[in-house]
Write a protein that holds these residues in place. Sequence first.
Motif, short mmCIF file in Angstrom:
data_model
loop_
_atom_site.label_atom_id
_atom_site.label_comp_id
_atom_site.label_asym_id
_atom_site.label_seq_id
_atom_site.Cartn_x
_atom_site.Cartn_y
_atom_site.Cartn_z
N TYR A 123 18.96 -65.14 -15.16
CA TYR A 123 18.37 -65.38 -16.52
C TYR A 123 18.52 -66.72 -17.31
CZ TYR A 123 16.82 -64.28 -21.18
OH TYR A 123 16.25 -64.16 -22.51
N THR A 140 18.23 -67.03 -26.38
CA THR A 140 19.34 -66.27 -26.63
C THR A 140 20.65 -67.09 -26.68
OG1 THR A 140 19.51 -65.92 -24.14
CG2 THR A 140 18.30 -64.34 -25.50
N VAL A 141 21.59 -66.53 -27.21
CA VAL A 141 22.70 -67.27 -27.62
C VAL A 141 23.49 -68.09 -26.46
CG1 VAL A 141 24.26 -65.27 -27.17
CG2 VAL A 141 24.81 -66.85 -29.16
N LEU A 142 24.12 -68.88 -26.63
CA LEU A 142 24.91 -69.81 -25.56
C LEU A 142 25.65 -68.78 -24.67
CD1 LEU A 142 25.24 -72.55 -24.42
CD2 LEU A 142 27.44 -72.51 -25.98
N THR A 143 25.16 -68.84 -23.42
CA THR A 143 25.93 -68.02 -22.60
C THR A 143 25.67 -68.68 -21.06
OG1 THR A 143 24.99 -65.97 -23.66
CG2 THR A 143 25.78 -65.84 -21.15
N VAL A 152 22.83 -59.97 -23.15
CA VAL A 152 22.37 -61.31 -24.01
C VAL A 152 21.36 -60.87 -24.91
CG1 VAL A 152 21.91 -63.66 -23.58
CG2 VAL A 152 22.77 -62.42 -21.65
N GLY A 153 21.67 -61.50 -26.26
CA GLY A 153 20.75 -61.20 -27.36
C GLY A 153 20.42 -62.51 -27.81
N GLY A 161 23.92 -63.02 -30.15
CA GLY A 161 25.23 -62.90 -29.68
C GLY A 161 25.10 -62.32 -28.30
N ASN A 162 26.41 -62.38 -27.52
CA ASN A 162 26.38 -61.81 -26.15
C ASN A 162 27.57 -60.66 -26.05
OD1 ASN A 162 28.75 -63.40 -25.48
ND2 ASN A 162 27.31 -64.87 -24.65
N THR A 172 30.25 -63.23 -27.95
CA THR A 172 30.29 -64.53 -28.49
C THR A 172 29.23 -64.12 -29.50
OG1 THR A 172 30.39 -65.43 -26.21
CG2 THR A 172 29.66 -66.90 -28.06
#
Lengths: 350, 350
Positions: free
Chosen positions: A238, A243-246, B252-253, B256-257, B277
Amino acid sequence: MVEPPVRFGILGCANIARKVSRAILLAPNSTITAIGSRSLEKATSFAKENGFPASAKVFGSYDAVLDDPEVDAVYIPLPTSLHLSWAVLAAQKKKHVLLEKPVALNVKELDVILEACESSGVQFMDATMWAHHPRTAKMKEYLSGSASFGQLKAVHSIFSFVGGPDFLNSNIRVKPDLDALGALGDTGWYCAHAILWAADYELPKFVTALSPEYNEAGVILSCGASLRWEDGKIATFYCSFLTVLTMDITLVGTKGNLRVNDFVLPSKEDAATFYVTSYSRDWPKENNVATDLPQEALMVKEFASLVGSIKGLGSKPEKKWPNISRKTQVVVDAVKASIDKGFEPVEVVS
Amino acid sequence: MVEPPVRFGILGCANIARKVSRAILLAPNSTITAIGSRSLEKATSFAKENGFPASAKVFGSYDAVLDDPEVDAVYIPLPTSLHLSWAVLAAQKKKHVLLEKPVALNVKELDVILEACESSGVQFMDATMWAHHPRTAKMKEYLSGSASFGQLKAVHSIFSFVGGPDFLNSNIRVKPDLDALGALGDTGWYCAHAILWAADYELPKFVTALSPEYNEAGVILSCGASLRWEDGKIATFYCSFLTVLTMDITLVGTKGNLRVNDFVLPSKEDAATFYVTSYSRDWPKENNVATDLPQEALMVKEFASLVGSIKGLGSKPEKKWPNISRKTQVVVDAVKASIDKGFEPVEVVS
């Protein structure tokens, strides 16, 4: 005998060029000789702000950098749509090419770039920094252990960050005429690369895209994909600007697994961590790998070392790096093709 | 007034029944009244080995348990192919039903079970333990926070363990006449449930299966799947009997994750951890959630509390639990249908 440092020219003043300029100055075997921008003023400020050596030349065009006989290699952080023309011209002018990713809009363009590099005998490398962190080598050592990890069966990768309103309005990465691949070419490049790395760079047989989101101009802001190999191995990823830093890679094998949560950019500069569960007791759950240089400087060091060998010893360019770039582009192209075909599985052709 | 404990009968001596027997004895509102097995000897040993109360009855058949008027509820850990007949019979005999997962071979069978429960006014719940851990509620609280997690965009789940040679030769979960869904029904059930939980139990629009591996009898030993919703949200999972113990949910949002690496079975009994996070500072990176009872005892406690309300107060059965089971089965069925259709996307029909 100490080899003279590899002399870099930089094309453009992109934000990422700040990090790579610092890396060129940090690496023991490279230096900055020139920067060119369409705006001489911008190039002058950039050189000053980023601590360029006093000897570094500042030009009001990219051509001037390519024509400078004191430049051995160029770093090209231009928008992807400009890679074909400038990377090919750089190669023709016998400059070694360190090229930002995504390296091209598609593999057809990339092949023109790689042919130009090959026929000029110059080194090509894309600027994927994490590949050069010692953690990456240490993880590969773990994955290669038949007693510790066994056979790879499944991979998942995520790379996302939130492009805020400014980014989503005006960044080159969301402009169809500049970086048409959007999040797939940017964060998706890392996911595709990580998956190929895990699979020892064996290309998957089929790739299927999943639910892209677009901006008004039709540029991809997020998407997923699944990949499958002939041996039944699977991978999913993905990538997103929404979306948030991942920054995850999760690998599952018959005897062990591996998780890393900051694969693109380790949270610290001097060390990085990965986590394993394994039948083998040789590997602790948490593995920390120290590094004397940040990963971007290690990338420059590796590139400059290859360039140095070509210049000093007459070595041939190392094919490993263009091969990895090409396979990554092939996977990115396949995801794009699957999107264009309404999310059908696309057979991957090398 | 203290309610009398809910009196459990157990059908069969499956391995998992050891854990649930302990849970029934640990929970404050339940007790074991009877166990039945086709072998009286086996049931006698089982009762002795698992610390059953001296008053617990031991029967040489499942029917005897269902006919015992002192049994309020049954726990059914039989192979999946036997669920339809025994769960329906239990419901007809007015016993509340705690049923091991996968609850049925397909949703058609499950609907017969659920209709039997509904028409008898008995509570139905499947034995998915992690749903009852307080960590699960705490994670949902985090996910529901628009300031902390934002909008869900992508989910990935993995549940795998290595079934050794004995397991792969003789366990009921790899036998086509006993648990025909194999790893998809067993570990895949948890992945599907976790994904639905993350999506607030909204069913996906399409499900596509990915690369199953089979044993010689055609039972699934591993497979992947991708799911997509109308709003563009995606999920992927990998379930397997062939890879090392891995129990991940990654969400994953937009803000946040969330990551959890032991979602099915926390590594400790008295507390469990999840990692986030987030833009919001209200949530630390590592969140530990204590529990006074292990999750399987909390499951029994919740089930017994619902049964107690029905018995003591004339309440209606709680529909939440059969609804969750049914949606999970719908997703599992869709993955199976996609496999049967050569990995085409299958539209999910509730």
